[in-house]
Design an enzyme around this catalytic site. Structure first.
Site, mmCIF file in Angstrom:
data_model
loop_
_atom_site.group_PDB
_atom_site.id
_atom_site.type_symbol
_atom_site.label_atom_id
_atom_site.label_comp_id
_atom_site.label_asym_id
_atom_site.label_seq_id
_atom_site.Cartn_x
_atom_site.Cartn_y
_atom_site.Cartn_z
ATOM 1 N N GLY A 10 -35.769 36.893 24.162
ATOM 2 C CA GLY A 10 -36.398 35.884 23.290
ATOM 3 C C GLY A 10 -36.324 34.630 23.906
ATOM 4 N N ASN A 11 -35.175 34.388 24.680
ATOM 5 C CA ASN A 11 -35.226 33.117 25.211
ATOM 6 C C ASN A 11 -35.972 33.113 26.642
ATOM 7 O OD1 ASN A 11 -33.075 31.682 23.910
ATOM 8 N ND2 ASN A 11 -31.764 33.478 24.365
ATOM 9 N N LYS A 128 -24.922 40.020 15.660
ATOM 10 C CA LYS A 128 -26.156 39.563 16.264
ATOM 11 C C LYS A 128 -26.620 38.002 16.183
ATOM 12 C CE LYS A 128 -29.557 40.458 19.274
ATOM 13 N NZ LYS A 128 -29.455 40.624 20.501
ATOM 14 N N LYS A 212 -32.890 44.267 21.155
ATOM 15 C CA LYS A 212 -33.813 44.500 21.823
ATOM 16 C C LYS A 212 -33.456 45.417 22.821
ATOM 17 C CE LYS A 212 -34.098 41.930 25.626
ATOM 18 N NZ LYS A 212 -32.864 41.112 25.510
ATOM 19 N N LYS A 274 -26.801 44.676 27.470
ATOM 20 C CA LYS A 274 -27.554 45.041 28.540
ATOM 21 C C LYS A 274 -26.942 46.079 29.298
ATOM 22 C CE LYS A 274 -29.599 40.635 28.704
ATOM 23 N NZ LYS A 274 -29.267 40.247 27.155
#
Length: 310
Positions: A10-11, A128, A212, A274
């Site tokens: 999102g960043n 989160k 995500k 990740k």
């Protein structure tokens, strides 16, 4: 050519201090420029975007205007809002590039629901981060005034945290596959997907946010992608980050990645999910890459970035 699920943070769609629609749309255009070479080379691309800054800001907007006639929307609905908003920016930017290149390729953004379990332990332990960064003093005020759970986020400041259960199923998988097979570049599972639980009558939204990277990994599994490409702010994952013996990770095995996870080498709010998502995808036989947006094309063509595979 490969089928690639691309996970965008999102960043990567919002610069610090520039949260207007105009500014974020400009960032979306810059982001798309880095992905167009992969699409034009013939790869099938599915984009999963984050929404941490955006959903937090939407929640703040909703709370600021909460009245009997204009009640605040729940968090899961705010996630749906970000899917439409960010999906629109990306879809529009892609269409503009295709048009300039005189290509008949198309892009489509799909509102996507993701099933989670009500029994997931994450509901008892919010982790989160969403929304803006606060100083420790500001975070304490927000905690007291709004009842938020706040935590320090990887040395970058304090943020609100919400439950983040693991994705179980992507409800629109069949439709996503149909769109991919039609030749479209698909934007799906935005913000990790709209979290829902199963009921006797169907599904209902729940107030949480799905990571995500985990959603992208599950989608990559379900559509039988060749590559999971996680794009972040750095060219490679690292161990001993921030120390004199900091080391960039290139191609590593699943076992090495698990070892570094067990050692606590990766930040819980940043690199850890990740790497965990990449490990899971590699265990299923796929190739997983972590790198920067600028390296997206070279990561696929020249094996740059941190690569985890069998």
């Amino acid at each position: 050519m490969s089928k690639i699920v691309v996970a965008l943070g999102g960043n990567a769609l919002q610069r610090d201090g520039e949260a207007s629609a105009i500014e974020q749309e400009l960032v979306a255009k810059e982001t798309v420029k880095k992905l167009i070479p992969l699409i034009m080379a013939g790869h099938q691309i599915v984009i999963v975007h984050g929404n941490g800054p955006q959903v937090g800001n939407i929640v703040l907007h909703e709370e600021a205007i909460n009245t009997d006639s204009t009640p605040t929307m729940p968090l899961h609905t705010c996630v749906a809002m970000t899917q439409g908003m960010i999906g629109y920016w990306l879809q529009k930017a892609l269409a503009e590039k295709f048009n300039k290149l005189k290509s008949y390729k198309t892009a489509v953004s799909l509102v996507t629901q993701v099933l989670v379990s009500e029994e997931d332990p994450a509901f008892a332990n919010p982790t989160k981060p969403i929304g803006p960064f606060y100083s420790e003093e500001e975070a304490e005020n927000v905690k007291n005034e709004k009842g938020y759970t706040v935590k320090e986020d990887s040395g970058r400041g304090w943020r609100r945290v919400v439950p983040s259960p693991k994705p179980v199923e992507i409800l629109e998988t069949y439709t996503i596959n149909k769109l991919i097979n039609s030749g479209a570049t698909v934007i799906a599972s935005g913000g990790g997907g709209i979290p829902v639980v199963k009921t006797e009558d169907g599904y209902k939204g729940v107030d949480c946010v799905i990571d995500k990277d985990f959603a992208a990994e599950l989608l990559a599994e379900k559509i039988k992608a060749d590559v999971l490409l996680i794009l972040t702010a750095v060219d490679n994952a690292m161990i001993n980050y921030g120390h004199e013996n900091q080391q960039i990770l290139g191609t590593i095995s699943i076992e090495e990645a698990k070892k570094y996870i067990d050692e606590g080498q990766f930040g819980a709010g940043s690199m850890l999910p990740k790497v965990q998502a990449c490990v899971r995808f590699a265990e299923k036989g796929g190739k997983a890459i972590i790198t920067s947006l600028d390296n997206a094309q070279d990561a696929i063509q020249n094996n740059l970035g941190t690569i985890i595979k069998r």
